[in-house]
Design a protein around this motif. Structure first.
Motif, PDB file in Angstrom:
ATOM      1  N   ALA A  66       4.702   7.391  -8.362  1.00 10.96           N
ATOM      2  CA  ALA A  66       5.042   6.277  -7.466  1.00 10.96           C
ATOM      3  C   ALA A  66       4.629   4.949  -8.098  1.00 10.96           C
ATOM      4  CB  ALA A  66       4.355   6.461  -6.113  1.00 10.96           C
ATOM      5  N   LEU A  67       3.440   4.922  -8.709  1.00  9.14           N
ATOM      6  CA  LEU A  67       2.977   3.690  -9.356  1.00  9.14           C
ATOM      7  C   LEU A  67       3.908   3.310 -10.502  1.00  9.14           C
ATOM      8  CD1 LEU A  67       0.895   1.428  -9.768  1.00  9.14           C
ATOM      9  CD2 LEU A  67      -0.453   3.012 -11.166  1.00  9.14           C
ATOM     10  N   ALA A  68       4.289   4.319 -11.314  1.00  5.80           N
ATOM     11  CA  ALA A  68       5.188   4.047 -12.436  1.00  5.80           C
ATOM     12  C   ALA A  68       6.528   3.510 -11.924  1.00  5.80           C
ATOM     13  CB  ALA A  68       5.398   5.312 -13.260  1.00  5.80           C
ATOM     14  N   MET A  69       7.037   4.090 -10.849  1.00  3.04           N
ATOM     15  CA  MET A  69       8.306   3.626 -10.280  1.00  3.04           C
ATOM     16  C   MET A  69       8.165   2.201  -9.739  1.00  3.04           C
ATOM     17  SD  MET A  69       9.806   6.894  -8.181  1.00  3.04           S
ATOM     18  CE  MET A  69      10.606   8.283  -9.017  1.00  3.04           C
ATOM     19  N   TYR A  70       7.010   1.907  -9.138  1.00  6.53           N
ATOM     20  CA  TYR A  70       6.778   0.580  -8.574  1.00  6.53           C
ATOM     21  C   TYR A  70       6.709  -0.470  -9.688  1.00  6.53           C
ATOM     22  CZ  TYR A  70       4.843  -2.874  -5.271  1.00  6.53           C
ATOM     23  OH  TYR A  70       4.639  -3.970  -4.470  1.00  6.53           O
ATOM     24  N   THR A  90      -2.217  -1.180  -3.210  1.00 12.53           N
ATOM     25  CA  THR A  90      -3.155  -0.065  -3.165  1.00 12.53           C
ATOM     26  C   THR A  90      -2.394   1.240  -3.272  1.00 12.53           C
ATOM     27  OG1 THR A  90      -4.565  -1.330  -1.677  1.00 12.53           O
ATOM     28  CG2 THR A  90      -4.973   1.025  -1.779  1.00 12.53           C
ATOM     29  N   LEU A  91      -2.958   2.132  -4.029  1.00  7.08           N
ATOM     30  CA  LEU A  91      -2.434   3.484  -4.112  1.00  7.08           C
ATOM     31  C   LEU A  91      -3.486   4.370  -3.457  1.00  7.08           C
ATOM     32  CD1 LEU A  91       0.130   4.251  -5.694  1.00  7.08           C
ATOM     33  CD2 LEU A  91      -1.320   4.694  -7.655  1.00  7.08           C
ATOM     34  N   SER A 122       0.852  -1.174   0.000  1.00  4.52           N
ATOM     35  CA  SER A 122       0.000   0.000   0.000  1.00  4.52           C
ATOM     36  C   SER A 122       0.895   1.233   0.000  1.00  4.52           C
ATOM     37  CB  SER A 122      -0.881  -0.027   1.255  1.00  4.52           C
ATOM     38  OG  SER A 122      -1.521   1.208   1.417  1.00  4.52           O
ATOM     39  N   MET A 123       0.603   2.177  -0.875  1.00  2.30           N
ATOM     40  CA  MET A 123       1.408   3.395  -0.913  1.00  2.30           C
ATOM     41  C   MET A 123       0.525   4.605  -0.642  1.00  2.30           C
ATOM     42  SD  MET A 123       4.281   2.805  -3.823  1.00  2.30           S
ATOM     43  CE  MET A 123       3.372   2.007  -5.115  1.00  2.30           C
ATOM     44  N   THR A 124       0.841   5.290   0.454  1.00  2.00           N
ATOM     45  CA  THR A 124       0.061   6.457   0.830  1.00  2.00           C
ATOM     46  C   THR A 124       0.632   7.671   0.137  1.00  2.00           C
ATOM     47  OG1 THR A 124      -0.519   5.440   2.902  1.00  2.00           O
ATOM     48  CG2 THR A 124      -0.731   7.813   2.790  1.00  2.00           C
ATOM     49  N   ILE A 125       0.130   7.941  -1.023  1.00  2.00           N
ATOM     50  CA  ILE A 125       0.657   9.024  -1.838  1.00  2.00           C
ATOM     51  C   ILE A 125      -0.474   9.475  -2.749  1.00  2.00           C
ATOM     52  CG2 ILE A 125       1.548   7.459  -3.634  1.00  2.00           C
ATOM     53  CD1 ILE A 125       4.123   9.336  -3.569  1.00  2.00           C
ATOM     54  N   ASN A 126      -0.530  10.759  -3.028  1.00  2.00           N
ATOM     55  CA  ASN A 126      -1.702  11.257  -3.739  1.00  2.00           C
ATOM     56  C   ASN A 126      -1.370  12.037  -4.995  1.00  2.00           C
ATOM     57  OD1 ASN A 126      -4.128  10.470  -1.909  1.00  2.00           O
ATOM     58  ND2 ASN A 126      -2.497  11.081  -0.535  1.00  2.00           N
ATOM     59  N   HIS A 142       2.926   7.523 -20.310  1.00  2.00           N
ATOM     60  CA  HIS A 142       3.944   8.577 -20.363  1.00  2.00           C
ATOM     61  C   HIS A 142       4.669   8.735 -19.024  1.00  2.00           C
ATOM     62  CE1 HIS A 142       3.013   9.875 -24.407  1.00  2.00           C
ATOM     63  NE2 HIS A 142       1.733   9.713 -24.104  1.00  2.00           N
ATOM     64  N   TYR A 143       3.931   8.557 -17.938  1.00  2.00           N
ATOM     65  CA  TYR A 143       4.592   8.569 -16.623  1.00  2.00           C
ATOM     66  C   TYR A 143       5.636   7.440 -16.563  1.00  2.00           C
ATOM     67  CZ  TYR A 143       1.491  11.933 -14.204  1.00  2.00           C
ATOM     68  OH  TYR A 143       0.844  13.060 -13.777  1.00  2.00           O
ATOM     69  N   LEU A 144       5.235   6.262 -17.064  1.00  2.00           N
ATOM     70  CA  LEU A 144       6.156   5.117 -17.063  1.00  2.00           C
ATOM     71  C   LEU A 144       7.393   5.405 -17.920  1.00  2.00           C
ATOM     72  CD1 LEU A 144       4.119   1.802 -17.291  1.00  2.00           C
ATOM     73  CD2 LEU A 144       6.192   2.155 -15.953  1.00  2.00           C
ATOM     74  N   ASP A 145       7.135   5.997 -19.075  1.00  2.00           N
ATOM     75  CA  ASP A 145       8.194   6.377 -19.993  1.00  2.00           C
ATOM     76  C   ASP A 145       9.175   7.348 -19.301  1.00  2.00           C
ATOM     77  OD1 ASP A 145       9.548   6.942 -22.413  1.00  2.00           O
ATOM     78  OD2 ASP A 145       8.163   8.595 -22.868  1.00  2.00           O
ATOM     79  N   CYS A 146       8.654   8.326 -18.596  1.00  2.00           N
ATOM     80  CA  CYS A 146       9.503   9.306 -17.890  1.00  2.00           C
ATOM     81  C   CYS A 146      10.359   8.618 -16.827  1.00  2.00           C
ATOM     82  CB  CYS A 146       8.640  10.372 -17.216  1.00  2.00           C
ATOM     83  SG  CYS A 146       7.944  11.558 -18.358  1.00  2.00           S
ATOM     84  N   VAL A 147       9.701   7.758 -16.030  1.00  2.00           N
ATOM     85  CA  VAL A 147      10.414   7.070 -14.946  1.00  2.00           C
ATOM     86  C   VAL A 147      11.540   6.207 -15.509  1.00  2.00           C
ATOM     87  CG1 VAL A 147      10.115   5.181 -13.302  1.00  2.00           C
ATOM     88  CG2 VAL A 147       8.586   7.140 -13.222  1.00  2.00           C
ATOM     89  N   LYS A 148      11.218   5.482 -16.591  1.00  2.00           N
ATOM     90  CA  LYS A 148      12.240   4.613 -17.184  1.00  2.00           C
ATOM     91  C   LYS A 148      13.331   5.430 -17.866  1.00  2.00           C
ATOM     92  CE  LYS A 148       9.266   0.581 -17.761  1.00  2.00           C
ATOM     93  NZ  LYS A 148       8.469  -0.179 -18.735  1.00  2.00           N
ATOM     94  N   SER A 149      13.006   6.663 -18.264  1.00  2.00           N
ATOM     95  CA  SER A 149      14.019   7.551 -18.832  1.00  2.00           C
ATOM     96  C   SER A 149      14.753   8.321 -17.734  1.00  2.00           C
ATOM     97  CB  SER A 149      13.371   8.526 -19.807  1.00  2.00           C
ATOM     98  OG  SER A 149      12.604   7.855 -20.764  1.00  2.00           O
TER      99      SER A 149
END
Lengths: 135, 568
Positions: free
Chosen positions: B183-187, B204-205, B173-177, B537-544
């Motif tokens: 955070a999800l993309a990083m996870y 859970t997010l 569970s990640m308490t982040i808003n 795009h969030y995933l793309d940014c995190v991986k970049s």
């Protein structure tokens, strides 16, 4: 009759815990003081600028993010730098007892830890900030 | 429960011996004895939330309650008695202690410790800069790094956080808003690096932005683009991360901000309905995303009121989801929730007393049918918990689970005259609030109007005044006060943590291909101008290798920054 005491209730830092700040703001207002509330997430610079612009007698700073040892001394430093060290800096939040002394030594006039009655803070403001009003 | 059916047929009777005026034998005698006796000083006729109380509840309080319609069996609509047929008979609630402090490495050690102590799920607390979209080395992060939670700015930080923990086997569970999509993309990227595909991830997010504007006040963009980001996440996860709970609709922070129990219930469910409406408006089928919505409530000190709140929450959600939103999947009707004991009820004075407060609060959550539970540590009023205190808090749950026997019978307070009446009152109180919110045009317009903020501020000021006047006793604070020698030992976050973390973030930026990062950030911002789903795009940014702060900032020119009109 002397003018009413003016207080800036300030929330510095990134946390959004504003229950305490709002409760104190209301208590001070109900005690007859003029109260200005900065809203959340203010930088120390913004707090000091607002305090000077509003010509307040005291700043009540609320910190619940654990950054009190950074934020209180920084605001005091800025007040001194602006020639406004007569503005009384006090505050509270999740501040452990052992941090109270160093904060007082850094020029914070009053540190109120969790559970402090509102009346204690009202009395403090009347006494300490009242000096500046000359009441 | 048989009285109730009788009551329905004969509004003024319940089958017991009656006098001529319809009163049950003995009732008048009791009333007379009660009224003749002196009232104990400190006896209160209202709950902690200002809800009026009677000294005694009886069959008349069940008038109008229909067992089949309003309670039914566990696992059956409207789920008042629990969402599963077996509840804790087949599986205990998940003991999920929220943890996070200092650097990712420090928190990783705490996670390994908690798992070794029998904890069954992980829950990440992030520090304030991560929660607000700033990297650890941003000037606004000064003094805040690693204080309220773990400092996470980069994909490397996330990988360090879960080092040695198989993300295919644990639920997190990640308490982040406002920074939840990052955070999800990083996870997801961390899991992929472990060889675990996104379809296998469970967790859970929090990602509940509405309650941020209402209560917790962590935001970047205004409500409207924040709602778009959330619906993007819901749509993305329903396809690619199907076991993920995309939103944890949270009343916890509303209560911590000083609301009453009814406000917590009503505002949280109103937020939930607003997400459902947003999902439907975005073209999703309600049954595609509603089963993945979960809730998060507070467990405060008024024992029965809290139990009634959880029971009412299930019933209200089921009714609205089935009848108003026309969901057909029973899983869309069931309200699953996590509970945390009330941080705001803990006291710095005689801090050990918090152990007892937490135990009673946790018991109310269990009697209310929670799916998972965090018990606060005794020292959380002053600092993040020490390892010893975190363990004690977990043991409190284990004692409830294994020694008290409360999990052996499902919804053991069902049918209690008092609890059923409070449950009905809670539901009615929430429905009143739904009407007032609708009159204001819905949740987002009500936020802009400051409605929730004002309601909560009024309630918290009333409560504080009751404590000041001595009308409400808080043990160790305004009564039973004692001189205290030394304060308990607290967890200290060393200033060195901040310096070390800032150096790590700088090193991360220096060793990446900066052009690649910039291009990914530009693609994200461009997508935000269109209706395209932002999650890839969030995933793309995190991986970049874009950092959390850079990704947050990239969307500010498109979405703007939110500023609250401060009201006292």
């Amino acid at each position: 009759m002397a003018r009413p005491i003016r207080i800036l209730v300030a929330k510095a830092g990134l946390d959004g815990h504003d229950r305490g700040a709002k409760v104190i703001a209301r208590a001070l207002r109900d005690a007859g003081f003029e109260v200005i509330y900065t809203g959340l997430h203010q930088t120390p610079e913004q707090v000091v600028e607002a305090a000077i612009q509003e010509d307040v007698d005291g700043i009540g700073l609320s910190v619940l993010s654990g950054a009190h040892m950074t934020l209180f001394p920084r605001i005091k430093e800025l007040l001194v730098g602006e020639g406004a060290s007569d503005i009384v800096l006090f505050g509270g939040g999740t501040i452990p007892n052992e941090d109270v002394k160093p904060l007082l030594a850094a020029g914070v006039a009053g540190v109120f830890t969790p559970g402090t009655p509102m009346a204690t803070i009202v009395d403090f403001v009347r006494r300490e900030c009242g000096k500046r009003v000359g009441a | 429960m048989s009285e109730k059916k009788t009551t329905k047929r004969q509004p003024h009777g319940n089958g017991a011996a009656h006098g001529t005026d319809g009163k049950i034998a003995g009732q008048e005698l009791w009333q007379a004895q009660f009224e003749a006796a002196p009232k104990r000083p400190g006896a209160v006729d209202r709950t902690i939330s200002d809800h009026p109380l009677k000294p005694l509840y009886g069959p008349e309080d069940l008038a109008g309650v229909d067992y089949g319609r309003d309670l039914s069996f566990p696992g059956q609509y409207p789920y008042t008695r629990g969402i599963h047929a077996t509840m804790y008979r087949s599986r205990l609630w998940t003991m999920r202690q929220f943890a996070g402090f200092g650097t990712a490495k420090q928190t990783n050690e705490r996670f390994h410790f908690l798992l070794s102590q029998g904890q069954t799920g992980l829950s990440v607390a992030f520090d304030m800069p991560a929660l607000m979209g700033y990297d650890s080395d941003h000037p606004r992060a000064l003094g805040e790094v690693g204080k309220c939670g773990v400092a996470i700015s980069t994909l490397q930080d996330m990988q360090d956080l879960f080092a040695g923990i198989d993300l295919g086997r644990i639920s997190t569970s990640m308490t982040i808003n406002c920074t939840a999509p990052i955070a999800l993309a990083m996870y997801i990227a961390t899991a992929e690096a472990q060889g675990v595909p996104a379809e296998r991830l469970s967790g859970t997010l929090q990602a509940d932005m509405l309650k941020e504007y209402i209560a917790q006040k962590e935001w970047i963009y205004p409500p409207e683009p924040s709602m778009r980001i959330i619906t993007d996440m819901m749509a993305y996860c329903s396809k690619h991360v199907p076991k993920w709970n995309t939103i944890s609709i949270s009343g916890y922070h509303i209560r911590e901000a000083g609301s009453t129990a009814v406000q917590e219930l009503a505002f949280t469910l109103a937020d939930g309905f607003a997400y459902v409406e947003a999902g439907i408006a975005a073209g999703l089928d309600v049954d595609d995303f509603a089963p993945r919505l979960s809730f998060f409530f507070n467990a405060h000190s008024d024992f029965f009121e809290e139990i009634a709140k959880y029971r009412a929450a299930r019933r209200i959600w089921a009714r609205h989801m089935r009848d108003r939103f026309k969901a057909r999947n029973p899983r869309s009707w069931t309200l699953r929730f996590h509970t945390q004991t009330a941080g705001c009820s803990a006291t710095a004075q005689q801090a050990e007393n918090n152990i007892m407060r937490v135990a009673f609060q946790a018991l109310s959550a269990v009697l209310g049918g929670t799916q998972s539970l965090h018990t606060n540590s005794l020292d959380e009023v002053l600092a993040l918990p020490t390892e010893e205190n975190a363990q004690l808090a977990l043991r409190t749950q284990q004692i409830i689970a294994y020694e008290t026997g409360v999990g052996n019978v499902i919804d053991p307070l069902g049918g209690s005259y008092y609890v059923e009446k409070l449950t009905s009152d809670m539901e009615a109180g929430a429905e009143d609030y739904f009407e007032r919110i609708a009159e204001l045009g819905g949740v987002v317009p009500a936020i802009h109007a400051g409605f929730f903020q004002k309601e909560i501020a009024d309630a918290s000021y009333r409560y504080q005044r009751e404590i000041e006047s001595g009308e409400r006793i808080i043990v160790g604070v305004n009564d039973f006060v004692q001189e205290e020698a030394e304060q308990i030992a607290l967890l200290k976050i060393d200033r060195a943590v901040e310096l070390e973390q800032c150096a790590r973030v700088k090193a991360f930026r220096e060793t990446r291909d900066g052009d690649l990062t910039k291009a990914a950030l530009a693609r994200l911002a461009a997508a935000a101008e269109t209706d395209e789903n932002l999650m890839p795009h969030y995933l793309d940014c995190v991986k970049s290798k874009a950092t959390l702060g850079e990704i947050s900032e990239a969307l500010v020119p498109v979405f703007g920054r939110y500023r609250e009109a401060a009201v006292i």
